[in-house]
Design a protein around this motif. Structure first.
Motif, mmCIF file in Angstrom:
data_model
loop_
_atom_site.group_PDB
_atom_site.id
_atom_site.type_symbol
_atom_site.label_atom_id
_atom_site.label_comp_id
_atom_site.label_asym_id
_atom_site.label_seq_id
_atom_site.Cartn_x
_atom_site.Cartn_y
_atom_site.Cartn_z
ATOM 1 N N LEU A 17 0.797 -1.101 0.036
ATOM 2 C CA LEU A 17 -0.044 0.075 0.173
ATOM 3 C C LEU A 17 0.827 1.229 0.004
ATOM 4 O O LEU A 17 1.655 1.452 0.882
ATOM 5 N N LEU A 18 0.742 2.016 -1.293
ATOM 6 C CA LEU A 18 1.576 3.296 -1.218
ATOM 7 C C LEU A 18 0.893 4.481 -1.063
ATOM 8 O O LEU A 18 -0.269 4.683 -1.582
ATOM 9 N N GLY A 19 1.381 5.501 -0.580
ATOM 10 C CA GLY A 19 0.923 6.810 -0.473
ATOM 11 C C GLY A 19 1.735 7.719 -1.414
ATOM 12 O O GLY A 19 3.028 7.824 -1.439
ATOM 13 N N ILE A 20 1.125 8.322 -2.425
ATOM 14 C CA ILE A 20 1.601 8.831 -3.563
ATOM 15 C C ILE A 20 1.092 10.292 -3.484
ATOM 16 O O ILE A 20 -0.006 10.568 -3.551
ATOM 17 N N SER A 21 2.082 11.112 -3.412
ATOM 18 C CA SER A 21 1.602 12.674 -3.395
ATOM 19 C C SER A 21 2.626 13.409 -4.670
ATOM 20 O O SER A 21 3.111 12.755 -5.450
#
Length: 121
Positions: free
Chosen positions: A88-92
């Motif tokens: 699970l990745l958080g991409i900004s």
């Protein structure tokens, strides 16, 4: 060498036009347009084949994007599978952070994305 040939290639059609008869001029125009159309078709087919068939692709499907969920205008959650492991990745807009490695316990892995998010602290 290419700089030497450039003026010759630019001036050669002008000399051909000066000595050509009207019938020859129209034949040269038709040939030129036909050549441009054929070259355009070749480039279009090459572009489509590269896009559709993914020519030049060296690796297999090692990375799969399972699901993307936008959180804010410039932030997204991504569920990604890499060689059988899920992350699970958080991409900004300026970074990517690993939020969770979901492959640690495959027996208790939830089936859908909502359940995965509900399970995380």
């Amino acid at each position: 060498m290419p700089y030497f040939l450039a003026p010759l290639l630019i001036l050669w059609p002008a000399s051909a036009w000066a000595t050509a008869s009207p019938d020859m001029t129209s034949a040269l125009l038709q040939t030129g347009w036909a050549l441009l159309v054929v070259i355009g078709l070749i480039f279009a087919l090459y572009g489509l084949s590269k896009k559709r068939l993914l020519l030049g692709k060296t690796s297999g499907n090692a990375i799969k994007i399972i699901e993307l969920r936008p959180v804010q205008p410039k932030a997204t959650l991504a569920l990604v599978e890499v060689r059988g492991r899920e992350y699970l990745l958080g991409i900004s807009s300026d970074s990517i952070h690993l939020l969770a490695d979901l492959s640690a316990d495959p027996a208790s892995k939830p089936a859908d994305f909502q359940a995965i998010l509900a399970q995380q602290p």
